[in-house]
Design a protein around this motif. Structure first.
Motif, PDB file in Angstrom:
ATOM      1  N   LEU A   4      51.585  27.940 101.388  1.00 56.51           N
ATOM      2  CA  LEU A   4      51.681  26.895 100.387  1.00 56.51           C
ATOM      3  C   LEU A   4      53.051  26.241 100.494  1.00 56.51           C
ATOM      4  O   LEU A   4      54.077  26.853 100.210  1.00 56.51           O
ATOM      5  CB  LEU A   4      51.495  27.483  98.985  1.00 56.51           C
ATOM      6  CG  LEU A   4      51.622  26.503  97.830  1.00 56.51           C
ATOM      7  CD1 LEU A   4      50.502  25.464  97.886  1.00 56.51           C
ATOM      8  CD2 LEU A   4      51.593  27.238  96.517  1.00 56.51           C
ATOM      9  N   LEU A   6      55.093  23.061  99.126  1.00 53.67           N
ATOM     10  CA  LEU A   6      55.082  21.999  98.141  1.00 53.67           C
ATOM     11  C   LEU A   6      55.927  20.833  98.620  1.00 53.67           C
ATOM     12  O   LEU A   6      56.972  21.010  99.246  1.00 53.67           O
ATOM     13  CB  LEU A   6      55.637  22.514  96.811  1.00 53.67           C
ATOM     14  CG  LEU A   6      54.877  23.664  96.172  1.00 53.67           C
ATOM     15  CD1 LEU A   6      55.609  24.161  94.943  1.00 53.67           C
ATOM     16  CD2 LEU A   6      53.475  23.246  95.821  1.00 53.67           C
ATOM     17  N   ILE A  10      56.809  17.349  94.181  1.00 59.37           N
ATOM     18  CA  ILE A  10      56.229  18.426  93.363  1.00 59.37           C
ATOM     19  C   ILE A  10      57.303  19.464  93.038  1.00 59.37           C
ATOM     20  O   ILE A  10      57.346  20.000  91.928  1.00 59.37           O
ATOM     21  CB  ILE A  10      55.037  19.085  94.088  1.00 59.37           C
ATOM     22  CG1 ILE A  10      53.921  18.090  94.315  1.00 59.37           C
ATOM     23  CG2 ILE A  10      54.536  20.289  93.339  1.00 59.37           C
ATOM     24  CD1 ILE A  10      53.169  17.696  93.082  1.00 59.37           C
ATOM     25  N   ALA A  81      47.538  15.141  98.409  1.00 61.07           N
ATOM     26  CA  ALA A  81      47.153  16.261  97.556  1.00 61.07           C
ATOM     27  C   ALA A  81      45.634  16.318  97.417  1.00 61.07           C
ATOM     28  O   ALA A  81      44.959  15.295  97.312  1.00 61.07           O
ATOM     29  CB  ALA A  81      47.774  16.117  96.182  1.00 61.07           C
ATOM     30  N   SER A  82      45.105  17.531  97.441  1.00 64.35           N
ATOM     31  CA  SER A  82      43.667  17.696  97.258  1.00 64.35           C
ATOM     32  C   SER A  82      43.318  17.523  95.793  1.00 64.35           C
ATOM     33  O   SER A  82      44.185  17.435  94.929  1.00 64.35           O
ATOM     34  CB  SER A  82      43.241  19.073  97.753  1.00 64.35           C
ATOM     35  OG  SER A  82      43.775  20.074  96.919  1.00 64.35           O
ATOM     36  N   GLU A  85      44.691  20.457  93.695  1.00 60.76           N
ATOM     37  CA  GLU A  85      46.121  20.343  93.418  1.00 60.76           C
ATOM     38  C   GLU A  85      46.397  19.283  92.360  1.00 60.76           C
ATOM     39  O   GLU A  85      47.232  19.480  91.481  1.00 60.76           O
ATOM     40  CB  GLU A  85      46.888  20.011  94.692  1.00 60.76           C
ATOM     41  CG  GLU A  85      46.964  21.147  95.673  1.00 60.76           C
ATOM     42  CD  GLU A  85      47.646  20.736  96.965  1.00 60.76           C
ATOM     43  OE1 GLU A  85      48.021  19.548  97.090  1.00 60.76           O
ATOM     44  OE2 GLU A  85      47.787  21.587  97.840  1.00 60.76           O
ATOM     45  N   VAL A  89      48.159  20.004  88.699  1.00 55.74           N
ATOM     46  CA  VAL A  89      49.344  19.267  88.273  1.00 55.74           C
ATOM     47  C   VAL A  89      49.078  18.555  86.946  1.00 55.74           C
ATOM     48  O   VAL A  89      49.932  18.520  86.068  1.00 55.74           O
ATOM     49  CB  VAL A  89      49.793  18.269  89.357  1.00 55.74           C
ATOM     50  CG1 VAL A  89      50.818  17.283  88.831  1.00 55.74           C
ATOM     51  CG2 VAL A  89      50.360  19.013  90.547  1.00 55.74           C
TER      52      VAL A  89
END
Length: 111
Positions: A4, A6, A10, A81-82, A85, A89
């Protein structure tokens, strides 16, 4: 195994969330210290301590509300971003406002 990583945006968002929540958590020891100081003073000194406490706490509440509101309405420009995600957020951005509401409701029941 997928790591992961970021994005910088983010990461900055996360640190601003942490700072906002820590600012709100500073309300509790400050209010307890002011309450202890107010209970140990006598007479007309309580008026001065009370005025100081109201001024200090109101300015701290305004700062906390501003930081929580700023975190809530922040727009992130992450295109890669998927959907999961983006959903996380969207939920994560309400944590400072929820912690502020929780802290205020706790303090309202204590006094």
């Amino acid at each position: 195994m997928k790591a992961l990583i970021l994005s910088d945006e983010i990461n900055q968002f996360h640190w601003s969330m942490l700072k906002s929540v820590l600012l709100m958590l500073s309300i509790l020891p400050l209010s307890q210290g002011i309450q202890h100081l107010w209970q140990t003073t006598e007479g007309s000194s309580q008026i001065m301590v009370g005025f100081f406490a109201i001024s200090l706490m109101s300015s701290l509440f305004v700062l906390c509300f501003y930081s929580a509101l700023k975190a809530t309405v922040l727009e992130l420009k992450t295109t890669e971003a998927s959907s999961l995600e983006a959903y996380v957020v969207r939920i994560y951005r309400y944590i400072p406002m929820l912690s502020l509401a929780g802290m205020l409701s706790y303090l309202a029941t204590q006094f």
